[in-house]
Scaffold this motif. Structure first.
Motif, short mmCIF file in Angstrom:
data_model
loop_
_atom_site.label_atom_id
_atom_site.label_comp_id
_atom_site.label_asym_id
_atom_site.label_seq_id
_atom_site.Cartn_x
_atom_site.Cartn_y
_atom_site.Cartn_z
N LEU A 146 -61.93 -19.62 11.13
CA LEU A 146 -62.75 -19.86 12.61
C LEU A 146 -61.92 -20.12 13.64
O LEU A 146 -62.24 -20.21 14.50
N ASP A 147 -60.63 -20.22 13.39
CA ASP A 147 -59.56 -20.41 14.57
C ASP A 147 -59.10 -18.97 15.17
O ASP A 147 -58.60 -19.12 16.26
N ASP A 148 -59.37 -18.01 14.73
CA ASP A 148 -58.93 -16.71 15.01
C ASP A 148 -60.12 -15.53 14.87
O ASP A 148 -60.46 -15.32 13.62
N GLY A 149 -60.37 -15.02 15.81
CA GLY A 149 -61.18 -13.95 15.87
C GLY A 149 -61.57 -13.54 17.13
O GLY A 149 -61.00 -13.81 18.27
N GLN A 150 -62.80 -12.65 17.29
CA GLN A 150 -63.17 -11.96 18.51
C GLN A 150 -64.62 -12.70 18.83
O GLN A 150 -65.39 -12.70 17.80
N LEU A 151 -64.76 -13.29 19.97
CA LEU A 151 -65.93 -13.74 20.48
C LEU A 151 -66.65 -12.82 21.41
O LEU A 151 -66.13 -11.90 22.22
N TYR A 152 -68.08 -12.53 21.13
CA TYR A 152 -69.05 -11.56 21.89
C TYR A 152 -70.07 -12.30 22.56
O TYR A 152 -70.51 -13.45 22.08
N CYS A 153 -70.52 -11.74 23.59
CA CYS A 153 -71.94 -12.01 23.98
C CYS A 153 -72.84 -10.91 23.96
O CYS A 153 -72.29 -9.77 24.14
N ALA A 154 -74.15 -11.23 23.95
CA ALA A 154 -75.06 -10.31 23.81
C ALA A 154 -75.76 -9.60 24.86
O ALA A 154 -76.02 -10.44 25.92
N GLN A 155 -75.69 -8.24 25.19
CA GLN A 155 -76.43 -7.47 26.07
C GLN A 155 -77.72 -6.78 25.60
O GLN A 155 -77.23 -5.87 24.82
N PHE A 156 -78.60 -7.13 26.12
CA PHE A 156 -80.03 -6.16 25.74
C PHE A 156 -80.35 -5.31 26.60
O PHE A 156 -80.14 -5.74 28.06
N LEU A 157 -80.51 -3.98 26.35
CA LEU A 157 -80.83 -2.97 27.33
C LEU A 157 -82.31 -2.67 27.29
O LEU A 157 -83.21 -2.87 26.34
N GLU A 158 -82.71 -1.94 28.49
CA GLU A 158 -84.27 -1.72 28.44
C GLU A 158 -84.51 -0.59 27.51
O GLU A 158 -85.72 -0.79 26.97
N ASN A 159 -83.83 0.07 26.78
CA ASN A 159 -84.29 1.34 25.80
C ASN A 159 -84.31 0.88 24.62
O ASN A 159 -84.43 1.71 23.68
N GLY A 160 -83.97 -0.68 24.28
CA GLY A 160 -84.36 -1.21 22.92
C GLY A 160 -82.92 -1.38 22.42
O GLY A 160 -82.88 -1.50 21.04
N GLN A 161 -81.93 -0.62 22.99
CA GLN A 161 -80.30 -0.93 22.34
C GLN A 161 -79.73 -2.10 23.01
O GLN A 161 -80.25 -2.94 23.73
N GLY A 162 -78.91 -2.59 22.29
CA GLY A 162 -78.01 -3.55 22.64
C GLY A 162 -76.68 -3.47 22.20
O GLY A 162 -76.20 -2.75 21.28
N ARG A 163 -75.52 -4.58 22.98
CA ARG A 163 -74.43 -4.32 22.26
C ARG A 163 -73.65 -5.82 22.63
O ARG A 163 -74.18 -6.65 23.26
N TRP A 164 -72.84 -5.83 21.80
CA TRP A 164 -72.06 -7.09 21.83
C TRP A 164 -70.65 -6.96 22.50
O TRP A 164 -69.82 -6.01 22.29
#
Length: 686
Positions: free
Chosen positions: A386-404
């Motif tokens: 848990l010391d090395d990796g990629q941190l993401y935040c969530a984005q929710f889109l109007e069309n039911g899609q989402g991305r990190w």
């Protein structure tokens, strides 16, 4: 009646509505467009068989017929034989509290006495880790008759009542019980408090704020000896939810740490001028928020003396429950915010995903994916994943899609420049200390208090794609936006609050929890599925929107509830939902635990399984590995009476305690962990 289906069942029809979006890359991803791929869980849960519990304000644990409960351990119960056999809350000292189970327990985790992956289902010896989120002075020291009677010694013990409690359990013929160790260090029992030595690891470990605050803390807190030379005696506190790892460690999430800092920040204007980032941090986390006079609190928690002190908190702390001499580590690669949870799932390639919610209005959901892979054959090799990796935040889109959205130094600074924002991040460590600022700049979606985030996993910890995100509520009025729905209303063009809360379901692309894209839908709108009206009067007077429909279709049937908080997903993929503040909306029922299948088509049948005592919050729902015992934490029983009046307003008027849980009679209320079993010894819920 119309039926609310999961998003994946209506993708085809929604594509027609979306028109040109049909060909977008996300909708073309395998696993996002077919229910079979994202619903890879082989088990389809059924509605639980128990008879639902009626709404009640009883001062006890209320259960279905055929179920029984008993106290497993409560605040003040001793962990070591060196503590007095009988707990006296009136004589509690810091030293005494450090040998006793802490107060206001929240998240629970169970570990087999001998580590194995995957753990065996049938266990007779376990280790329980319990968060002690905060201390309630009004529910401590019953002999004190006025707030002015609290002394520095009392306050020091109050701080020592929070953190984490670790206790060994054994199952005998009469059931599970907590066991004491002879002395600290003689077994696995331990207390980890705001005074315990910890280490900072990962990219922000040497951040200037942390280094400055660490010097002040260590100068004010005596060295107990035995800790690494770089340890900081700031421990952990404000521990709300968390998680546990496949390699057998406990992740405890620091949340509302602002309430532990006291004093006045009026004299800190020069610091704000020299470092504008400090002013942003102070505003974001709203410290100091503590109610004690500064002269009574430990000096390291006086904001005037330790203005960088808050940077030591808001992290995910990893604890090895198998080694009571080990030093807990704050994993800074997971970012700093008001963490509610840190739950893990294995990606398809063996990397580790950690899902996290930031429990404050309009904050965000995060995911960390390790760079290294889990090695089931070598526990030690996993200890620093848990010391090395990629941190993401969530984005929710109007069309039911989402991305990190990947939170990187380059992306955050580029976004700040595009927005003409004065915010800049010096390096990766600075980015993680101020990850809230970075998430906002990158376009993360503000949420209605995202709390627990749980992935549906198989028996080997691999995430299957579905993930539930629990949003407790939002008392501020606003309009619907992706991830934060609003209810049916007789004034549909007006902003409304979300007093009852909701749960989202996302489906990771390809059924892989390391994916950078997902689909989202509303899993549950909390409220009253049986109400003929769109609003109901709350206990405090304001109206709450209580419809459980979303886009005109009901999401649940059965029992009403509000303010979902912690959840647990069992081996057959039924979700057990604990509430926090549901009685403030529906006054006739204390906070509860409800159950419904994860994979069922809506409206999902919601059945009330447990109701807690008056004034309590129910936390940390959990089952033993064989699922023949259900555990939960009962936090702050008696914090209010049946009418909703806070005990803090009653106690100093001479009123008696409003709860006597768990010991009954005229006993002083104590937070506790309770264990529920079926009278016939069968599996919970069947």
């Amino acid at each position: 009646m119309s039926r609310a289906k999961h998003f994946n069942d209506i993708v085809a029809s929604r594509r027609t509505v979306l028109g040109g979006l049909v060909a977008t890359p996300l909708l073309a991803l395998p696993g996002c467009t077919t229910p079979t791929a994202v619903g890879a869980a082989s088990t389809v849960a059924t509605t639980p068989a128990f008879a639902p519990v009626a709404a009640t304000n009883a001062d006890t644990i209320s259960l279905p017929p055929g179920y029984s409960w008993r106290k497993l351990i409560a605040w003040g119960d001793r962990l070591f034989d060196t503590a007095a056999p009988v707990f006296d809350p009136n004589t509690l000292t810091r030293a005494e509290q450090e040998q006793r189970f802490g107060q206001n327990n929240d998240m629970l985790a169970l570990f087999p006495a001998t580590y194995a992956f995957p753990p065996a289902k049938d266990q007779d010896r376990m280790i329980l880790c319990a968060n002690n989120e905060y201390a309630t002075p009004d529910l401590m020291y019953p002999a004190i008759t006025a707030p002015s009677a609290f002394t520095a010694e009392h306050v020091s013990a109050i701080y020592a009542a929070v953190g984490v409690s670790v206790v060994e359990l054994e199952r005998r013929s009469e059931g599970w019980r907590a066991i004491t160790n002879a002395t600290p260090g003689a077994g696995r029992n331990r207390r980890i408090t705001p005074f315990t030595p910890v280490q900072f690891s990962g990219p922000a470990a040497r951040h200037p704020w942390i280094a400055e605050a660490a010097r002040i803390v260590n100068a004010n807190e005596p060295d107990p000896g035995g800790a690494p030379t770089d340890a900081v005696r700031c421990g952990t506190m404000a521990n709300c939810a968390g998680g546990y790892t496949p390699w057998g460690t406990y992740l405890t999430a620091e949340e509302n740490f602002d309430g532990f800092f006291v004093g006045s920040s009026r004299g800190l204007d020069p610091l704000r001028f020299d470092d504008p980032a400090f002013a942003l941090d102070e505003s974001s986390f709203a410290y100091p928020a503590g109610g004690f006079p500064a002269a009574l609190a430990p000096r390291q928690f006086n904001i005037a003396e330790n203005p960088r002190g808050p940077s030591l908190y808001g992290w995910v702390t990893e604890i090895d429950p198998y080694d009571s001499s080990s030093t807990p580590k704050k994993r800074t690669a997971l970012g700093r915010c008001k963490h509610e949870c840190a739950t893990t799932a294995l990606a398809a390639d063996g990397r580790v995903a950690v899902y996290m919610g930031d429990d404050q209005r309009d904050e965000h959901v995060y995911k960390f994916v390790s760079r290294g892979r889990f090695n089931p054959a070598d526990r030690r090799a996993n200890m620093n994943l848990l010391d090395d990796g990629q941190l993401y935040c969530a984005q929710f889109l109007e069309n039911g899609q989402g991305r990190w959205l990947a939170i990187t130094l380059e992306a955050a600074n580029a976004a700040a420049e595009r927005e003409e924002s004065p915010i800049r991040f010096r390096d990766e460590g600075d980015l993680l200390v101020r990850v809230r600022d970075a998430a906002r700049l990158l376009g993360a979606t503000p949420m209605d208090r995202p709390e627990d985030v749980e992935a549906v996993c198989d028996a080997n910890w691999r995430g299957l794609g579905p993930v539930l995100i629990v949003c407790t509520n939002n008392i501020e009025r606003g309009f619907e936006h992706p991830g934060s729905p609003r209810r049916e209303s007789d004034r549909p063009t007006s902003a409304q609050n979300n007093l009852t809360g909701h749960i989202l379901r996302i489906d990771e692309a390809g059924g892989d929890c390391a994916a950078e894209a997902f689909l989202w839908d509303v899993f549950v709108m909390a409220g009253d599925p049986n109400s003929m009206a769109l609003t109901a009067r709350t206990r405090g007077g304001p109206l709450a929107h209580v419809s459980t429909a979303y886009k005109g279709a009901p999401t649940i049937s059965g029992d009403r509830f509000a303010c979902p908080d912690n959840i647990f997903i069992d081996s057959t993929h039924r979700v057990w939902i604990a509430t926090d503040g549901g009685d403030s909306v529906f006054a006739d029922c204390n906070d509860s635990v409800l159950c419904t299948p994860v994979n069922a088509e809506g409206p999902r049948v919601m059945k009330r399984f447990l109701v807690g005592p008056v004034g309590s919050e129910i936390c940390g729902p959990l089952m033993a590995p064989d699922e023949r015992a259900f555990l939960c934490a009962v936090q702050h029983p008696g914090a209010n009476d049946v009418a909703g009046t806070d005990f803090s307003q009653l106690r100093w008027l001479g009123e008696p305690a409003t709860s006597h849980f768990p010991d009954g009679g005229d006993s002083w209320p104590r937070s506790a962990v309770v264990i529920v079993t079926r009278d016939d010894g069968g599996r919970i819920g069947d």
